[in-house]
Design an enzyme around this catalytic site. Structure first.
Site, PDB file in Angstrom:
ATOM      1  N   HIS A   1      -3.779   0.898  19.792  1.00 16.10           N
ATOM      2  CA  HIS A   1      -5.205   0.531  19.466  1.00 16.10           C
ATOM      3  C   HIS A   1      -5.346  -0.939  19.676  1.00 16.10           C
ATOM      4  O   HIS A   1      -5.450  -1.815  18.916  1.00 16.10           O
ATOM      5  CB  HIS A   1      -5.799   1.048  18.136  1.00 16.10           C
ATOM      6  CG  HIS A   1      -7.151   0.477  17.959  1.00 16.10           C
ATOM      7  ND1 HIS A   1      -8.366   0.884  18.585  1.00 16.10           N
ATOM      8  CD2 HIS A   1      -7.614  -0.553  17.158  1.00 16.10           C
ATOM      9  CE1 HIS A   1      -9.281   0.088  17.993  1.00 16.10           C
ATOM     10  NE2 HIS A   1      -8.879  -0.787  17.061  1.00 16.10           N
TER      11      HIS A   1
ATOM     12  N   GLN B   1       0.842  -1.282   0.152  1.00 14.14           N
ATOM     13  CA  GLN B   1       0.126   0.049   0.034  1.00 14.14           C
ATOM     14  C   GLN B   1       0.972   1.334  -0.016  1.00 14.14           C
ATOM     15  O   GLN B   1       0.348   2.468  -0.751  1.00 14.14           O
ATOM     16  CB  GLN B   1      -0.757   0.152   1.413  1.00 14.14           C
ATOM     17  CG  GLN B   1      -1.880  -1.248   1.215  1.00 14.14           C
ATOM     18  CD  GLN B   1      -3.100  -0.724   0.448  1.00 14.14           C
ATOM     19  OE1 GLN B   1      -3.417   0.281  -0.007  1.00 14.14           O
ATOM     20  NE2 GLN B   1      -3.904  -1.818   0.262  1.00 14.14           N
TER      21      GLN B   1
ATOM     22  N   SER C   1     -16.906  -3.773  14.565  1.00 15.45           N
ATOM     23  CA  SER C   1     -17.512  -2.505  14.817  1.00 15.45           C
ATOM     24  C   SER C   1     -17.479  -1.849  13.273  1.00 15.45           C
ATOM     25  O   SER C   1     -16.226  -2.093  12.609  1.00 15.45           O
ATOM     26  CB  SER C   1     -16.775  -1.462  15.669  1.00 15.45           C
ATOM     27  OG  SER C   1     -16.762  -1.960  16.806  1.00 15.45           O
TER      28      SER C   1
ATOM     29  N   ASP D   1     -12.004   4.539  20.114  1.00 16.74           N
ATOM     30  CA  ASP D   1     -11.595   4.333  21.579  1.00 16.74           C
ATOM     31  C   ASP D   1     -12.227   5.374  22.311  1.00 16.74           C
ATOM     32  O   ASP D   1     -12.623   5.361  23.382  1.00 16.74           O
ATOM     33  CB  ASP D   1     -10.123   3.966  21.482  1.00 16.74           C
ATOM     34  CG  ASP D   1      -9.791   2.711  21.019  1.00 16.74           C
ATOM     35  OD1 ASP D   1     -10.107   1.720  20.713  1.00 16.74           O
ATOM     36  OD2 ASP D   1      -9.165   3.040  19.794  1.00 16.74           O
TER      37      ASP D   1
END
Ligand SMILES: NC(=O)C1=CN([C@@H]2O[C@H](COP(=O)(O)OP(=O)(O)OC[C@H]3O[C@@H](n4cnc5c(N)ncnc54)[C@H](O)[C@@H]3O)[C@@H](O)[C@H]2O)C=CC1
Ligand SMILES: O=C([O-])CC(=O)C(=O)O
Length: 228
Positions: free
Chosen positions: A84, A9, A139, A56
């Site tokens: 994280h 990437q 999530s 968070d």
């Protein structure tokens, strides 16, 4: 595998992206993926590569608002320090709530150190895992919404007197080793983030900030060993 994905990437960004592009890495392990991306896209300034800890941060705001039965928009200046991951340190020592008699410290209003130093921290640290357990999926909307919050504040600026959490390249602030992507409290203005300086750090916080830095150093070493 993540190292090779983020190396690829980064090479694509290096070849094709505008050097002043802003990069937000979401996929896990987000901090270390961002570090690898920074490494292999040398034309993009390190301050333009960040990772998402705003989810968070929003979860911490949510826990406090529920506990105090106040609007989430009236709570501000929680901090997510570090990775994280479940070693992140959600810190409310500098957080405040807007009340009819002015801004009040969260610690004073909650008045329950056992909850703040225990269940509050573990709930925020383990929220991602709890959601995966419940949904069998990570999530989605809350993560997307927090990514929008992150980019909006980075580009348009944070409100006066408000700071937010962003995973950014450490310059050694707060004794965090330089060269890690670590979540700090930041303010943003003119499209640039700046680490909030000078916040007093107590011994409890110091230990938790160091533990999550240690995990990031280990992740970094592991990631680099995959490059050899
Ligand atoms: N930082 C944060 O707060 C959060 C991070 N996450 C992370 O975000 C990532 C994505 O989560 P979901 O969308 O739920 O996962 P997902 O499994 O639904 O989606 C992953 C996508 O990546 C694609 N993909 C796989 N290898 C690829 C490659 N080499 N190049 C390009 N694309 C590739 C897959 O085809 C798939 O569409 C995960 O790493 C998850 O842990 C999720 C929520 C919050
Ligand atoms: O591990 C995951 O994919 C979920 C995640 O990061 C989160 O919800 O914070």
């Amino acid at each position: 595998k993540n190292v090779s994905i983020y190396k690829a990437q980064a090479s694509a960004l290096e070849a094709h992206a505008a050097p002043n592009c802003k990069v937000l890495v979401v996929a896990n392990p987000a901090n270390t993926n961002a570090l690898i991306l920074k490494e292999f896209a040398p034309s993009i300034p390190e301050r333009n590569v960040t990772c998402l800890t705003r989810l968070d941060h929003n979860r911490a705001l949510g826990q406090i608002s529920e506990r105090l039965n106040v609007q989430v928009s009236d709570v501000k200046n929680v901090i997510i320090w570090g990775n994280h991951s479940s070693t992140q340190y959600p810190d409310v020592n500098h957080a405040t709530v807007k009340t009819s008699s002015g801004e009040k410290p969260v610690c004073e209003l909650v008045a329950d150190d056992a909850w703040l130093n225990g269940e509050f921290i573990t709930t925020v640290q383990q929220r991602g895992a709890a959601i995966i357990k419940a949904r069998k999926l990570s999530s989605a909307l809350s993560a997307a919404s927090s990514a929008c919050d992150h980019i909006r504040d980075w580009v348009l600026g944070t409100p006066e007197g408000t700071f937010v959490s962003m995973g950014v390249y450490s310059d050694g602030s707060y004794g965090v080793p330089a060269g890690l992507i670590y979540s700090f409290p930041v303010t943003c203005s003119g499209g640039e983030w700046k680490i909030v300086q000078g916040l007093p750090i107590d011994e409890f916080s110091r230990k938790k900030m160091d533990a999550t830095a240690q995990e990031l150093s280990e992740e970094k070493a592991l990631a680099y060993s995959c490059l050899e």
